[in-house]
Scaffold this motif. Structure first.
Motif, PDB file in Angstrom:
ATOM      1  N   GLY A 247       0.890   3.920  -2.971  1.00  0.00           N
ATOM      2  CA  GLY A 247       0.707   5.342  -2.659  1.00  0.00           C
ATOM      3  C   GLY A 247       1.853   6.182  -3.190  1.00  0.00           C
ATOM      4  O   GLY A 247       1.639   7.290  -3.703  1.00  0.00           O
ATOM      5  N   TYR A 248       3.065   5.662  -3.092  1.00  0.00           N
ATOM      6  CA  TYR A 248       4.227   6.380  -3.614  1.00  0.00           C
ATOM      7  C   TYR A 248       4.102   6.602  -5.117  1.00  0.00           C
ATOM      8  O   TYR A 248       4.334   7.697  -5.619  1.00  0.00           O
TER       9      TYR A 248
ATOM     10  N   LEU B   1      -3.244  13.331  -1.670  1.00  0.00           N
ATOM     11  CA  LEU B   1      -2.909  12.050  -2.287  1.00  0.00           C
ATOM     12  C   LEU B   1      -1.928  11.244  -1.437  1.00  0.00           C
ATOM     13  O   LEU B   1      -2.048  10.024  -1.333  1.00  0.00           O
TER      14      LEU B   1
ATOM     15  N   LEU C 298       1.431   9.102  -5.970  1.00  0.00           N
ATOM     16  CA  LEU C 298       1.943  10.443  -5.692  1.00  0.00           C
ATOM     17  C   LEU C 298       2.941  10.891  -6.754  1.00  0.00           C
ATOM     18  O   LEU C 298       2.877  12.021  -7.243  1.00  0.00           O
TER      19      LEU C 298
ATOM     20  N   ALA D 175       0.836  -1.207   0.000  1.00  0.00           N
ATOM     21  CA  ALA D 175       0.000   0.000   0.000  1.00  0.00           C
ATOM     22  C   ALA D 175       0.864   1.248   0.000  1.00  0.00           C
ATOM     23  O   ALA D 175       0.567   2.222  -0.707  1.00  0.00           O
TER      24      ALA D 175
ATOM     25  N   ALA E   2      -4.066   7.969  -0.623  1.00  0.00           N
ATOM     26  CA  ALA E   2      -3.736   6.867  -1.535  1.00  0.00           C
ATOM     27  C   ALA E   2      -3.252   5.606  -0.800  1.00  0.00           C
ATOM     28  O   ALA E   2      -3.775   4.519  -1.066  1.00  0.00           O
ATOM     29  N   PRO E   3      -2.294   5.689   0.128  1.00  0.00           N
ATOM     30  CA  PRO E   3      -1.876   4.453   0.807  1.00  0.00           C
ATOM     31  C   PRO E   3      -2.974   3.851   1.690  1.00  0.00           C
ATOM     32  O   PRO E   3      -3.101   2.624   1.775  1.00  0.00           O
TER      33      PRO E   3
ATOM     34  N   THR F 144      -6.220   4.023   1.175  1.00  0.00           N
ATOM     35  CA  THR F 144      -7.179   3.390   0.275  1.00  0.00           C
ATOM     36  C   THR F 144      -6.589   2.129  -0.339  1.00  0.00           C
ATOM     37  O   THR F 144      -7.283   1.110  -0.466  1.00  0.00           O
ATOM     38  N   ALA F 145      -5.323   2.177  -0.708  1.00  0.00           N
ATOM     39  CA  ALA F 145      -4.670   0.991  -1.269  1.00  0.00           C
ATOM     40  C   ALA F 145      -4.658  -0.145  -0.250  1.00  0.00           C
ATOM     41  O   ALA F 145      -4.917  -1.304  -0.602  1.00  0.00           O
TER      42      ALA F 145
END
Length: 149
Positions: free
Chosen positions: A97-98, A129, A101, A93, A133-134, A136-137
């Motif tokens: 996310g990385y 983000l 981004l 995750a 993002a992480p 949610t991932a």
């Protein structure tokens, strides 16, 4: 309640806390981002109210995280909640996310070459983000964790 049910309950609680954190942060910072994009007056007032509500939701989710950790400790379930699969999913995750981004940064910088983007808007978008993002991932990667217990 037997051990399996307790672990399944904690997994569901973890998922709810992560989801509440992601949504709360997104609404809080998204509302704040909207204050940079909307005109003064009623739209600004709505953006400020939405941001404040999101900030309160994010704060509540943060408090729920402390409650969750306390329940994990009381159940002595640290090992089960942070096993190799959970660590693998957390690492994945973070990596997802990385890349989200990095892709957003490249895209926004590319767009910025053609249209002017306010630096504050650019940075706030990237911060949103970077956090959402992480989370949610991880939720997506861990979507079957409650069923597996």
């Amino acid at each position: 309640m037997d051990r399996e049910q307790d672990i399944a309950r904690l997994l569901r609680m973890r998922d709810r806390v992560i989801l509440a954190s992601a949504i709360g942060f997104l609404v809080w910072q998204g509302g704040w981002l909207a204050t940079d994009l909307v005109a003064a007056g009623r739209p600004m007032t709505i953006a400020v109210i939405v941001s404040a509500a999101g900030g309160l939701a994010w704060a509540a989710a943060t408090l729920a995280l402390f409650v969750y950790y306390r329940q994990v400790r009381q159940a002595r379930a640290e090992t089960e909640m942070n096993d190799e699969l959970a660590r693998y999913r957390q690492d994945r995750a973070f990596l997802i996310g990385y890349w989200i981004l990095a892709g957003a940064l490249a895209g926004l910088l590319g767009i910025e070459g053609f249209i002017e983007i306010d630096t504050g808007v650019l940075l706030r978008t990237l911060v949103i983000l970077a956090v959402v993002a992480p989370l949610t991932a991880f939720m997506w990667l861990d979507r079957d964790a409650g069923d597996a217990s």
